[in-house]
Design a protein around this motif. Structure first.
Motif, mmCIF file in Angstrom:
data_model
loop_
_atom_site.group_PDB
_atom_site.id
_atom_site.type_symbol
_atom_site.label_atom_id
_atom_site.label_comp_id
_atom_site.label_asym_id
_atom_site.label_seq_id
_atom_site.Cartn_x
_atom_site.Cartn_y
_atom_site.Cartn_z
ATOM 1 N N GLU A 9 31.624 39.750 28.177
ATOM 2 C CA GLU A 9 33.070 39.494 28.090
ATOM 3 C C GLU A 9 33.368 38.029 27.751
ATOM 4 O O GLU A 9 34.222 37.723 26.918
ATOM 5 N N SER A 52 45.453 45.098 31.282
ATOM 6 C CA SER A 52 45.590 46.552 31.227
ATOM 7 C C SER A 52 44.775 47.235 32.306
ATOM 8 O O SER A 52 43.833 46.660 32.862
ATOM 9 N N GLY A 56 38.994 55.419 33.523
ATOM 10 C CA GLY A 56 37.521 55.370 33.457
ATOM 11 C C GLY A 56 36.974 53.987 33.740
ATOM 12 O O GLY A 56 35.924 53.851 34.359
ATOM 13 N N SER A 57 37.693 52.925 33.289
ATOM 14 C CA SER A 57 37.239 51.553 33.557
ATOM 15 C C SER A 57 37.877 50.973 34.813
ATOM 16 O O SER A 57 37.236 50.229 35.562
ATOM 17 N N ILE A 60 40.388 56.386 38.039
ATOM 18 C CA ILE A 60 40.083 57.769 37.679
ATOM 19 C C ILE A 60 41.381 58.543 37.872
ATOM 20 O O ILE A 60 41.906 58.594 39.000
ATOM 21 N N ASP A 80 48.284 37.084 38.130
ATOM 22 C CA ASP A 80 48.004 35.998 37.179
ATOM 23 C C ASP A 80 49.135 34.971 37.153
ATOM 24 O O ASP A 80 48.895 33.777 36.969
ATOM 25 N N TYR A 197 42.027 48.772 47.684
ATOM 26 C CA TYR A 197 41.703 49.008 46.267
ATOM 27 C C TYR A 197 42.932 49.527 45.514
ATOM 28 O O TYR A 197 43.255 49.043 44.433
ATOM 29 N N SER A 223 39.913 38.481 40.351
ATOM 30 C CA SER A 223 39.906 39.841 39.799
ATOM 31 C C SER A 223 38.478 40.329 39.598
ATOM 32 O O SER A 223 38.160 41.486 39.826
ATOM 33 N N GLY A 272 32.367 41.855 44.253
ATOM 34 C CA GLY A 272 32.996 43.175 44.133
ATOM 35 C C GLY A 272 34.154 43.217 43.155
ATOM 36 O O GLY A 272 34.267 44.097 42.311
ATOM 37 N N GLU A 274 38.532 42.775 42.133
ATOM 38 C CA GLU A 274 39.817 43.425 42.409
ATOM 39 C C GLU A 274 40.405 43.083 43.783
ATOM 40 O O GLU A 274 41.169 43.864 44.343
ATOM 41 N N TYR A 276 42.338 40.391 44.218
ATOM 42 C CA TYR A 276 43.640 39.797 43.914
ATOM 43 C C TYR A 276 44.109 38.841 45.013
ATOM 44 O O TYR A 276 45.294 38.701 45.288
ATOM 45 N N TRP A 330 32.073 41.287 38.022
ATOM 46 C CA TRP A 330 32.461 42.264 37.003
ATOM 47 C C TRP A 330 32.465 41.625 35.613
ATOM 48 O O TRP A 330 32.960 40.524 35.418
ATOM 49 N N HIS A 332 33.225 43.207 31.616
ATOM 50 C CA HIS A 332 33.571 44.442 30.919
ATOM 51 C C HIS A 332 32.508 44.933 29.938
ATOM 52 O O HIS A 332 32.460 46.109 29.629
HETATM 53 C C1 TPP Z 1 36.497 53.739 37.721
HETATM 54 C C2 TPP Z 1 36.354 52.299 38.066
HETATM 55 N N1 TPP Z 1 35.163 51.694 37.850
HETATM 56 C C3 TPP Z 1 35.035 50.376 38.145
HETATM 57 C C4 TPP Z 1 36.056 49.659 38.665
HETATM 58 C C5 TPP Z 1 35.866 48.216 39.042
HETATM 59 N N2 TPP Z 1 36.538 47.281 38.159
HETATM 60 C C6 TPP Z 1 37.150 47.617 37.025
HETATM 61 S S1 TPP Z 1 37.840 46.311 36.244
HETATM 62 C C7 TPP Z 1 37.327 45.241 37.442
HETATM 63 C C8 TPP Z 1 37.600 43.759 37.351
HETATM 64 C C9 TPP Z 1 39.044 43.393 37.171
HETATM 65 O O1 TPP Z 1 39.640 43.922 35.998
HETATM 66 P P1 TPP Z 1 39.802 43.111 34.657
HETATM 67 O O2 TPP Z 1 40.328 44.013 33.613
HETATM 68 O O3 TPP Z 1 38.525 42.367 34.327
HETATM 69 O O4 TPP Z 1 40.900 42.091 35.100
HETATM 70 P P2 TPP Z 1 41.096 40.560 34.659
HETATM 71 O O5 TPP Z 1 39.865 39.797 35.096
HETATM 72 O O6 TPP Z 1 41.271 40.557 33.174
HETATM 73 O O7 TPP Z 1 42.331 40.147 35.397
HETATM 74 C C10 TPP Z 1 36.606 45.920 38.424
HETATM 75 C C11 TPP Z 1 36.001 45.287 39.620
HETATM 76 C C12 TPP Z 1 37.275 50.346 38.856
HETATM 77 N N3 TPP Z 1 38.350 49.746 39.351
HETATM 78 N N4 TPP Z 1 37.384 51.663 38.563
#
Ligand code: TPP
Ligand code: ADP
Ligand code: MG
Length: 336
Positions: A9, A52, A56-57, A60, A80, A197, A223, A272, A274, A276, A330, A332
């Motif tokens: 990323e 966004s 799946g990312s 679910i 942010d 979560y 995040s 881990g 998320e 925030y 994390w 991407h």
């Molecule tokens: C199904 C699923 N798999 C894995 C995760 C874990 N996960 C997804 S994105 C992420 C990090 C934060 O999201 P991101 O889009 O990188 O946010 P940003 O850093 O751009 O603010 C994490 C820990 C999840 N929330 N759901």
């Protein structure tokens, strides 16, 4: 052939950055911080951010209540704005939807989004709709503002400063694991972790208190995981850091759940993601006063977890020995 998996990323962000720099005089901060910062109305800067949530990312669809997803889609953007010391003002909501989604589902999602917007006095002023036969995507642009002399950036850490963090870390990542592994959720412990979560609270009020303070402060939201996000402050401030892992704030629920699961709470807390929560770095003279003020006015605990050092390394210590994690933050596109 080099792929995004190889560069990750942050390799991709470097590539993007090279294409679009340099900026004109109205851009105060471009790519690199939690928000872009441009000249705003008299005495203020305008903040722009977009993030966004992708099926799946990030979630679910069958496992997430739409009312909570609607709230979280806005929350990750508000976080942010908070991470610049800003006040959120407006949002645009882009929905990429399958035609078989029920009107009830999307209506409930929008109710959640509206609830969060009202809570933070954010006006939803537009957006976009598009059809997909694939994954759902919820993309939000959030616009905020901050007083010109109180913009809080990632690059303000100095040697000798203290590293502070709000709330407790790792709960959201544990909640996600509980959800994905379909573990039993009928105890208050599991419900607490799941909630962290599904429904993080953006620390906008903490950001405001930090912005009101006259002290030099470096600020970021978490995040991708505490270690990775603290790493951004260090890199942009060109300093190193030392963190005492025994000081990292962990909830009783996380500790208790990890004991049962036979896993390490610090892995969830440091990589881990998320959470925030906010990480801020400030001089020792201002750290304790800010910590007490936030705790007293908002009721959010703030913990001093480490110190800024010379160099560029981020070291985690336990009883003065180097501490190694079992997981990484994390990313991407990377495959670790
Ligand atoms: C199904 C699923 N798999 C894995 C995760 C874990 N996960 C997804 S994105 C992420 C990090 C934060 O999201 P991101 O889009 O990188 O946010 P940003 O850093 O751009 O603010 C994490 C820990 C999840 N929330 N759901
Ligand atoms: N596709 C892109 N085009 C331009 N800038 C981007 C893109 N993706 C990310 N960025 C910028 O890179 C920086 C890091 O992004 P990200 O890790 O998503 O930040 P955050 O965790 O604050 O959401 C931010 O300043 C963001 O604006
Ligand atoms: Mg982002």
């Amino acid at each position: 052939m080099l792929t995004l998996t190889d560069i990750g990323e942050f390799g991709l962000i470097d590539l993007i950055k090279k294409k679009f720099m340099p900026y004109g005089p109205e851009t105060i901060v471009g790519i690199d911080d939690d928000c872009a910062v441009v000249t705003g109305r008299e005495g203020f800067y305008t903040l722009y951010t977009c993030d966004s949530q992708v099926e799946g990312s990030h979630f679910i669809a069958d496992l997430v209540p739409p009312y909570l997803l609607g709230q979280k889609v806005l929350t990750v953007n508000l976080s942010d704005i908070a991470a610049m010391g800003g006040t959120p003002r407006f949002a645009l909501l882009s929905l990429v939807l399958r035609p078989d989604i029920s009107v009830e589902w999307i209506d409930t999602f929008l109710e959640g989004f509206r609830y969060k917007a009202n809570q933070y006095a954010v006006e939803v002023i537009g957006g976009n709709l598009a059809h997909t036969e694939g994954k759902l995507i919820f993309d939000v642009t959030c616009i905020g503002e901050v007083k010109r002399n109180r913009l809080l950036l990632r690059n303000q850490a100095r040697v000798g400063d203290l590293i502070l963090v709000t709330g407790s870390l790792g709960d959201a990542a544990a909640g996600l694991k509980i959800l994905l592994e379909e573990q039993k959720m009928n105890t208050t412990r599991e419900q607490y972790l799941l909630n962290r979560y599904f429904l993080p609270e953006p620390r906008v009020d903490v950001g405001r208190i930090l912005a009101e303070s006259p002290n030099r402060i470096a600020l970021i939201d978490i995040s991708d995981g505490f270690a990775q996000d603290l790493g951004h402050i260090l890199k942009q401030s060109q300093v190193g850091g030392i963190v005492d892992v025994e000081r990292i704030p962990l909830s009783q629920q996380l500790i208790s759940w990890c004991t049962v699961q036979n896993c390490f709470p610090l892995d969830f807390a440091c990589s881990g993601g998320e959470d925030y929560e906010l990480i801020f770095v400030t001089a020792p003279q201002s750290a304790d006063e800010l910590r007490k003020k936030i705790q007293h006015e908002i009721g959010i605990p703030v913990t001093i977890v480490g110190e800024i050092t010379a160099g560029s390394k981020l070291i985690f210590e336990k009883s003065e020995q180097n501490y190694e994690f079992h997981t990484q933050g994390w990313n991407h596109f990377s495959s670790f």
